[in-house]
Write an enzyme that holds these catalytic residues in place. Structure first.
Site, mmCIF file in Angstrom:
data_model
loop_
_atom_site.group_PDB
_atom_site.id
_atom_site.type_symbol
_atom_site.label_atom_id
_atom_site.label_comp_id
_atom_site.label_asym_id
_atom_site.label_seq_id
_atom_site.Cartn_x
_atom_site.Cartn_y
_atom_site.Cartn_z
ATOM 1 N N ASP A 14 0.542 -1.166 0.011
ATOM 2 C CA ASP A 14 0.095 -0.140 0.232
ATOM 3 C C ASP A 14 0.820 1.153 0.150
ATOM 4 O O ASP A 14 2.082 0.982 0.415
ATOM 5 C CB ASP A 14 -1.038 0.153 1.255
ATOM 6 C CG ASP A 14 -1.821 1.203 1.525
ATOM 7 O OD1 ASP A 14 -2.523 1.362 0.425
ATOM 8 O OD2 ASP A 14 -1.946 1.774 2.363
ATOM 9 N N ASP A 65 -0.065 5.282 0.918
ATOM 10 C CA ASP A 65 -0.428 6.012 2.207
ATOM 11 C C ASP A 65 -0.467 5.249 3.542
ATOM 12 O O ASP A 65 -1.119 4.596 3.587
ATOM 13 C CB ASP A 65 -1.367 6.903 1.860
ATOM 14 C CG ASP A 65 -1.421 7.738 0.289
ATOM 15 O OD1 ASP A 65 -0.417 8.469 0.321
ATOM 16 O OD2 ASP A 65 -2.355 7.507 -0.333
ATOM 17 N N ASP A 123 -1.530 -0.929 5.857
ATOM 18 C CA ASP A 123 -1.928 -0.524 7.160
ATOM 19 C C ASP A 123 -3.465 -0.600 7.456
ATOM 20 O O ASP A 123 -3.879 -0.112 8.386
ATOM 21 C CB ASP A 123 -1.258 0.843 7.458
ATOM 22 C CG ASP A 123 -2.025 1.916 6.456
ATOM 23 O OD1 ASP A 123 -2.179 1.595 5.384
ATOM 24 O OD2 ASP A 123 -2.532 2.921 7.052
#
Length: 231
Positions: free
Chosen positions: A13, A15, A171
């Protein structure tokens, strides 16, 4: 017993996993608030919402505006964000060393994000990643985005590596759901953006990791499919 090894491919991922982009998002939200005569919000107030996307950040920045008019603000948010892109963001500590360790080991890495592809692609030259990132899939690249498995499936296909030999790092719970649905091993990045009620232990990631620097060691990664003849 074979020695610990990095996966053949690591997908990330963007960001909240590779890039601490919350400061760019804050600058965007505060420009929009200022244009409406509203005072600045703090990074602490916005940060937990960053991985949820533009709509979640607008809800945090403009809680008194109803959902429908807030929805109409999304194009403005993206346009302002494009101007702020990379001006304030930094890599999370340890990310540069982690990517270098993967490359030294002969592994490839790429990015699968729900950020619109044109915005994610604009980041690459700023980080000098345009020749290092093996694949980039954005939230609008395909007909589906995470938590659907398609982005990870297509990313593995484009780099020519079997899904079972890849690991996805993210995240947000959607990252882990996408990996599980695709049949790909996963790592929950605990250093990223998370709301107070979220419990990563419930996401069923193969591994949970506190800091990027831990992933410099191959033993920290999930055990995945090895090439034929590997030891």
């Amino acid at each position: 017993m074979s020695a610990a090894a990095f996966p053949r491919a690591a997908l990330f991922d963007l960001d909240g996993t590779l890039l601490d982009s919350a400061p760019d998002m804050l600058a965007t939200a505060n420009r929009m608030r200022a244009s409406r005569g509203i005072g600045a919000m703090t990074l602490e107030a916005l940060r937990p919402h960053v991985s949820k996307g533009a709509r979640a950040m607008l809800a945090a920045a403009f809680p008194d505006i109803a959902q429908e008019p807030r929805e109409a603000m999304v194009p403005e948010f993206l346009a302002v964000y494009q101007e702020e892109l990379g001006r304030h963001s930094v890599l999370f500590d340890g990310v540069a060393d982690m990517l270098a360790a993967l490359e030294r080991a002969g592994s490839v890495w790429g990015i699968v994000t729900n950020k619109p592809e044109y915005l994610a692609r604009d980041i690459l030259p700023q980080l000098q990643w345009q020749t290092r990132c093996a694949v980039l899939i954005g939230g609008d690249t395909l007909a589906e985005k995470k938590p659907h498995p398609l982005p990870l499936q297509v990313a593995a296909e484009r780099i020519g590596i079997d899904i079972a030999a890849c690991v996805y790092v993210g995240d947000d719970e959607r990252d882990i759901q996408s990996a599980r649905a695709a049949g790909m091993s996963s790592i929950a990045a605990l250093w990223g953006y998370r709301q107070a009620h979220e419990e990563p232990a419930q996401w069923q990631a193969d591994v949970m990791v506190e800091l990027p620097e831990i992933l410099i060691e191959p033993a920290a990664w999930p055990v995945v499919q090895r090439p034929v003849g590997a030891t």
